[in-house]
Design a protein around this motif. Structure first.
Motif, PDB file in Angstrom:
ATOM      1  N   GLY A   7      15.916 -10.816 -98.257  1.00 42.31           N
ATOM      2  CA  GLY A   7      15.991 -10.390 -99.643  1.00 42.31           C
ATOM      3  C   GLY A   7      16.677  -9.039 -99.724  1.00 42.31           C
ATOM      4  O   GLY A   7      16.530  -8.203 -98.848  1.00 42.31           O
ATOM      5  N   LEU A   8      17.448  -8.869-100.715  1.00 40.40           N
ATOM      6  CA  LEU A   8      18.140  -7.608-100.940  1.00 40.40           C
ATOM      7  C   LEU A   8      17.437  -6.868-102.065  1.00 40.40           C
ATOM      8  O   LEU A   8      16.739  -7.471-102.869  1.00 40.40           O
ATOM      9  N   SER A   9      17.645  -5.567-102.133  1.00 42.54           N
ATOM     10  CA  SER A   9      17.098  -4.829-103.270  1.00 42.54           C
ATOM     11  C   SER A   9      17.855  -5.260-104.515  1.00 42.54           C
ATOM     12  O   SER A   9      18.938  -5.852-104.439  1.00 42.54           O
ATOM     13  N   ASP A  10      17.304  -4.952-105.662  1.00 45.38           N
ATOM     14  CA  ASP A  10      17.941  -5.359-106.920  1.00 45.38           C
ATOM     15  C   ASP A  10      19.350  -4.793-107.049  1.00 45.38           C
ATOM     16  O   ASP A  10      20.272  -5.497-107.453  1.00 45.38           O
ATOM     17  N   ILE A  11      19.531  -3.532-106.682  1.00 45.70           N
ATOM     18  CA  ILE A  11      20.861  -2.929-106.830  1.00 45.70           C
ATOM     19  C   ILE A  11      21.816  -3.481-105.776  1.00 45.70           C
ATOM     20  O   ILE A  11      23.005  -3.658-106.049  1.00 45.70           O
ATOM     21  N   GLU A  12      21.317  -3.801-104.594  1.00 41.94           N
ATOM     22  CA  GLU A  12      22.182  -4.435-103.587  1.00 41.94           C
ATOM     23  C   GLU A  12      22.653  -5.801-104.070  1.00 41.94           C
ATOM     24  O   GLU A  12      23.802  -6.186-103.854  1.00 41.94           O
ATOM     25  N   ASN A  13      21.758  -6.548-104.722  1.00 44.61           N
ATOM     26  CA  ASN A  13      22.165  -7.832-105.306  1.00 44.61           C
ATOM     27  C   ASN A  13      23.260  -7.627-106.339  1.00 44.61           C
ATOM     28  O   ASN A  13      24.233  -8.385-106.378  1.00 44.61           O
TER      29      ASN A  13
END
Length: 163
Positions: free
Chosen positions: A46-52
């Motif tokens: 899973g990526l962080s929201d900003i990485e997504n």
């Protein structure tokens, strides 16, 4: 060059394994390779929201996707909820660098700005975003507490939100 599975490879060799299965994959384009990397990383940890958000913007550019429907289908989230996810994720890119920094994966999860609050921030102008993010009390840890504070403060500043 290992583009995925490097950790599994190192772990297997450290464990003394001499035989293990490998798969060679040739990508038809850099865009296909980036999509595969995104899917593997999102699946694995899973990526962080900003990485997504950053990854989705990059994939849109690489693949020429222009709509949320195209993005959702391209990343395998082609349902209505997938489109909502894409919409809210892309909204994070309208946040100022100061707000995005509060979502960075290097920040401890409990201290990170929540996605719901960042989406609210994305509706405010840049000056208000930067003002509020610098003044937000650090003890506000939940989305509910953060949203209530941001709403109260943005109302006090006379911020007008788009409908």
């Amino acid at each position: 060059m290992l583009s995925s599975g490097a950790r599994r490879f190192r772990g297997a060799t450290r464990a003394g394994e001499q035989w293990f299965e490998i798969r060679v994959k040739r990508y038809v384009s850099r865009a296909s390779e980036k999509l595969d990397a995104f899917m593997l990383n999102e699946d694995r940890k899973g990526l962080s929201d900003i990485e997504n958000a950053w990854a989705i913007a990059d994939l849109m550019k690489e693949h020429g996707w222009t709509t949320q429907v195209q993005v959702a289908a391209g990343i395998g989230r082609n349902t209505r909820t997938g489109q909502v996810w894409v919409s809210s994720t892309l909204a994070l890119l309208r946040c100022t660098p100061a707000v995005q920094a509060k979502m960075h994966p290097s920040i401890k999860q409990d201290d990170r700005l929540t996605k719901q609050v960042a989406v609210f921030f994305s509706k405010l102008n840049d000056a208000i975003q930067d003002d509020l993010i610098t003044r937000m009390p650090p003890h506000l840890k939940t989305a509910t507490a953060q949203l209530a504070w941001v709403k109260k403060e943005s109302d006090a500043l006379g911020a007008v939100l788009p409908t």
